[in-house]
Design a protein around this motif. Structure first.
Motif, PDB file in Angstrom:
ATOM      1  N   ASP A 188      40.402   3.927  60.741  1.00  0.00           N
ATOM      2  CA  ASP A 188      39.844   3.931  62.098  1.00  0.00           C
ATOM      3  C   ASP A 188      40.474   5.094  62.858  1.00  0.00           C
ATOM      4  OD1 ASP A 188      38.866   3.471  64.610  1.00  0.00           O
ATOM      5  OD2 ASP A 188      39.482   1.374  64.728  1.00  0.00           O
ATOM      6  N   ILE A 189      39.667   6.107  63.163  1.00  0.00           N
ATOM      7  CA  ILE A 189      40.222   7.300  63.818  1.00  0.00           C
ATOM      8  C   ILE A 189      40.571   7.044  65.280  1.00  0.00           C
ATOM      9  CG2 ILE A 189      38.973   8.857  62.275  1.00  0.00           C
ATOM     10  CD1 ILE A 189      37.079   9.436  64.661  1.00  0.00           C
ATOM     11  N   ALA A 190      40.130   5.907  65.837  1.00  0.00           N
ATOM     12  CA  ALA A 190      40.461   5.601  67.234  1.00  0.00           C
ATOM     13  C   ALA A 190      41.882   5.080  67.385  1.00  0.00           C
ATOM     14  CB  ALA A 190      39.472   4.581  67.796  1.00  0.00           C
ATOM     15  N   LEU A 191      42.510   4.723  66.279  1.00  0.00           N
ATOM     16  CA  LEU A 191      43.873   4.209  66.344  1.00  0.00           C
ATOM     17  C   LEU A 191      44.869   5.359  66.432  1.00  0.00           C
ATOM     18  CD1 LEU A 191      43.722   1.381  63.649  1.00  0.00           C
ATOM     19  CD2 LEU A 191      43.484   1.172  66.122  1.00  0.00           C
ATOM     20  N   PRO A 192      46.034   5.100  66.997  1.00  0.00           N
ATOM     21  CA  PRO A 192      47.045   6.165  67.065  1.00  0.00           C
ATOM     22  C   PRO A 192      47.545   6.531  65.675  1.00  0.00           C
ATOM     23  CG  PRO A 192      47.963   4.062  67.798  1.00  0.00           C
ATOM     24  CD  PRO A 192      46.497   3.849  67.636  1.00  0.00           C
ATOM     25  N   GLY A 193      48.003   7.746  65.545  1.00  0.00           N
ATOM     26  CA  GLY A 193      48.552   8.218  64.279  1.00  0.00           C
ATOM     27  C   GLY A 193      49.491   9.384  64.530  1.00  0.00           C
ATOM     28  N   GLU A 194      50.163   9.810  63.487  1.00  0.00           N
ATOM     29  CA  GLU A 194      51.033  10.978  63.621  1.00  0.00           C
ATOM     30  C   GLU A 194      50.182  12.202  63.945  1.00  0.00           C
ATOM     31  OE1 GLU A 194      53.465  11.542  60.222  1.00  0.00           O
ATOM     32  OE2 GLU A 194      54.391   9.550  60.316  1.00  0.00           O
ATOM     33  N   SER A 195      50.733  13.081  64.763  1.00  0.00           N
ATOM     34  CA  SER A 195      49.960  14.240  65.200  1.00  0.00           C
ATOM     35  C   SER A 195      50.820  15.490  65.172  1.00  0.00           C
ATOM     36  CB  SER A 195      49.423  14.008  66.616  1.00  0.00           C
ATOM     37  OG  SER A 195      48.769  15.159  67.108  1.00  0.00           O
ATOM     38  N   SER A 270      49.303  -6.223  67.348  1.00  0.00           N
ATOM     39  CA  SER A 270      48.861  -5.185  68.276  1.00  0.00           C
ATOM     40  C   SER A 270      47.814  -4.286  67.629  1.00  0.00           C
ATOM     41  CB  SER A 270      50.060  -4.353  68.736  1.00  0.00           C
ATOM     42  OG  SER A 270      49.649  -3.261  69.524  1.00  0.00           O
ATOM     43  N   LEU A 271      48.058  -3.880  66.387  1.00  0.00           N
ATOM     44  CA  LEU A 271      47.105  -3.041  65.662  1.00  0.00           C
ATOM     45  C   LEU A 271      45.796  -3.786  65.437  1.00  0.00           C
ATOM     46  CD1 LEU A 271      46.557  -0.401  64.092  1.00  0.00           C
ATOM     47  CD2 LEU A 271      47.513  -1.521  62.069  1.00  0.00           C
ATOM     48  N   CYS A 272      45.905  -5.053  65.078  1.00  0.00           N
ATOM     49  CA  CYS A 272      44.715  -5.868  64.843  1.00  0.00           C
ATOM     50  C   CYS A 272      43.887  -5.997  66.121  1.00  0.00           C
ATOM     51  CB  CYS A 272      45.133  -7.243  64.335  1.00  0.00           C
ATOM     52  SG  CYS A 272      43.785  -8.188  63.626  1.00  0.00           S
ATOM     53  N   THR A 273      44.560  -6.125  67.254  1.00  0.00           N
ATOM     54  CA  THR A 273      43.859  -6.213  68.538  1.00  0.00           C
ATOM     55  C   THR A 273      43.076  -4.936  68.815  1.00  0.00           C
ATOM     56  OG1 THR A 273      45.568  -7.683  69.423  1.00  0.00           O
ATOM     57  CG2 THR A 273      44.168  -6.555  71.016  1.00  0.00           C
ATOM     58  N   GLN A 274      43.693  -3.793  68.554  1.00  0.00           N
ATOM     59  CA  GLN A 274      43.011  -2.520  68.780  1.00  0.00           C
ATOM     60  C   GLN A 274      41.780  -2.383  67.883  1.00  0.00           C
ATOM     61  OE1 GLN A 274      45.797   1.010  69.379  1.00  0.00           O
ATOM     62  NE2 GLN A 274      47.247  -0.512  68.620  1.00  0.00           N
ATOM     63  N   VAL A 275      41.904  -2.834  66.644  1.00  0.00           N
ATOM     64  CA  VAL A 275      40.772  -2.763  65.719  1.00  0.00           C
ATOM     65  C   VAL A 275      39.640  -3.663  66.201  1.00  0.00           C
ATOM     66  CG1 VAL A 275      40.000  -3.283  63.376  1.00  0.00           C
ATOM     67  CG2 VAL A 275      42.184  -2.130  63.736  1.00  0.00           C
TER      68      VAL A 275
END
Length: 532
Positions: A188-195, A270-275
């Motif tokens: 899911d590209i809407a989730l935060p990730g390393e940048s 928290s991650l599951c909520t965002q998804v």
């Protein structure tokens, strides 16, 4: 070919330019046909009545293969063995070249490794890159959201595997199928990730998992038999967004994601909520997840707080947009074409109250209920959302049952519990449990500038003079005189009646109105005649 019902009526054809080889064709719009050749694109309109085609536009380009996106009407033309990728938008009667996809210099791409689709409403080009080392395959995501819809490399999906892959897009989730392990990863590209400042790097949101086994019914000598279909077969061909075809079996499937099952694979709440917040049918799944988490003997309060923040972030943005939409609809507002877009999952306070807080057993564990309520309402306060009366009342009741009146005062003082007239009335009803609640109610009414209500409270507490001081010129003589008389305090009655008789605003009315003369007579009987 023209058809009349199910009957072939006539057929006709068109030839492409001389020395051109047809690579394929697409129906770009109603009665418009785009033929892609190795020399470019030829756009035609079909005229069924005349049984002919009329050329509308030609575009020259070197093409070795192409990929088509029917949703966005974009053709991705590949040349130089896939090292150059040219997006072209085909509009009614015209074609427009966009900026080329910025690929690595001289890096070739195969047709099967390039996908064009839509992610969160934005056209996207996904390129599978096989790196030199083991387990280093990646998917590079180029979003067509730069200036003039220029492709911008925005995301990289770290697969951690090597071999043959295929990609589908389902509900804005990227599914990467791996043939060797017979499993699929979800991104899911809407989730935060390393940048690194320009590109975000993502890993799968859950462990890789295989499709659910499927079977087809085949006729048998005695009775039909079920044939288990081979998953991740070499005969599979995928089409966007969610189609898988087994060319050998002649079967076509649509991919669907069981969100509830996916959420069980994601360990982080928290991650599951965002998804779940970004999925089409995520509301029920998310509410069930929150309820089951809260019902645990020791729920993770820190993760619940993060989940509440994600929920209220969406809630706050929607509320602000709705307010702006209402202001724009006023007669004096300028005309606007802005349309309020409902978020995929919106969980407001009423929903939380009905689906979560009314379903948990508040009586058995008041302390847990207290902390969860405080966590949720603190999140509301953080996002500038005023808590509704039902939420405030539930928190007040929970604190009162535990005799935590000092904590209640602090909650009101720091704005976790919002001021409102109904809540002030409820606090007054708790006066028999603790006297501080009455003062809390009065302070709340004072902040709300509710003078009438404060007067009523003071009168009910036999604080007639304090109420009279607050009312001043807006006082109703009969109400105050009646309260003073019921108090059976001669000094109080004298003070109230003396105030009205010596106030020009009330003295004339007091002497003329029959219902008030009785109070003057009583005054004269007790304290002697009043001289005007």
């Amino acid at each position: 070919m023209n058809f009349s019902g199910e009957t072939l009526d006539s057929e006709y054809s068109v030839s492409c330019k001389k020395n051109s080889n047809i690579l394929g064709f697409v129906w770009s719009h109603l009665n418009e046909l785009a033929i892609v050749t190795d020399h470019g694109i030829e756009l035609y309109t079909v005229i069924p009545a005349k049984k002919s085609l009329k050329q509308l536009k030609t575009m020259s380009a070197t093409v070795q293969w192409f990929v088509w996106c029917p949703v966005n009407k974009i053709a991705l033309l590949a040349s130089a063995h896939g090292s150059q990728l040219q997006p072209v938008i085909i509009k009614p009667g015209s074609t427009t070249k966009l900026a080329k996809v910025d690929t690595e210099q001289g890096r070739m791409s195969l047709e099967r490794d390039v996908t064009i689709s839509t992610l969160y409403g934005i056209p996207a080009v996904l390129i599978l890159r096989h790196q030199s080392g083991p387990q280093t395959a990646e998917v590079h995501v180029h979003l067509l959201n730069g200036p003039g819809q220029a492709p911008v490399k925005s995301h990289v999906l770290k697969l951690g595997l090597s071999g043959r892959f295929a990609i589908n897009i389902v509900d804005d989730l990227i599914l990467v199928h791996h043939q060797a392990s017979r499993s699929s990863q979800v991104f899911d590209i809407a989730l935060p990730g390393e940048s690194d400042g320009t590109v975000k790097y993502h890993v799968a949101i859950a462990p890789a998992k295989s499709f659910k086994t499927t079977a087809i019914i085949l006729p048998g000598i005695v009775e039909p038999q079920a044939h288990i279909c081979e998953l991740y077969s070499p005969n599979w061909v995928v089409f966007q967004p969610d189609i898988v075809i087994d060319a050998k079996l002649g079967c076509l499937w649509h991919i669907d994601i069981c969100l509830a099952e996916l959420c069980t694979q994601i360990r982080d709440l928290s991650l599951c909520t965002q998804v779940a917040l970004k999925r089409t049918n995520g509301k029920t799944v998310l509410l069930d997840l929150l309820l089951s988490t809260i019902s645990q003997p020791k729920p993770p309060l820190d993760k619940l707080q993060e989940s509440f923040n994600h929920i209220n972030f969406v809630y706050r943005d929607w509320a602000e947009n709705e307010l702006q939409s209402q202001l724009a609809s006023l007669p004096s507002a300028p005309l606007t074409n802005t349309k309020l877009v409902q978020p995929r999952v919106l969980i407001d306070q009423n929903c939380m109250f009905e689906e979560i807080f009314q379903k948990i057993n508040t009586e058995n564990d008041l302390r847990k209920t207290e902390w969860i309520l405080i966590s949720y309402m603190s999140s509301l306060s953080e996002f500038g959302i005023t808590a509704q009366h039902n939420m405030n009342k539930l928190l007040v009741m929970t604190l009162a049952k535990q005799q935590k009146f000092t904590a209640l005062q602090q909650m009101v003082q720091y704005g976790v519990i919002s001021d409102s007239k109904p809540l002030a009335v409820f606090l007054l009803s708790l006066g028999n449990m603790h006297p501080s609640t009455t003062q809390l109610a009065l302070d709340m009414l004072s902040r709300l500038d509710a003078r009438e209500e404060i007067q009523e409270v003071l009168l009910s507490e036999n604080q007639v003079l304090a109420a009279l001081k607050l009312a001043q010129d807006n006082a109703q003589p009969r109400k105050f005189l009646n309260a003073a008389q019921n108090a059976e305090d001669d000094n109080l009655l004298h003070s109230v009646l003396y105030y009205f008789l010596n106030n020009p605003q009330f003295s004339v009315k007091l002497k003329k109105e029959e219902r008030l003369i009785s109070y003057i007579n009583e005054y004269n009987a007790r304290f002697g005649n009043y001289n005007t």
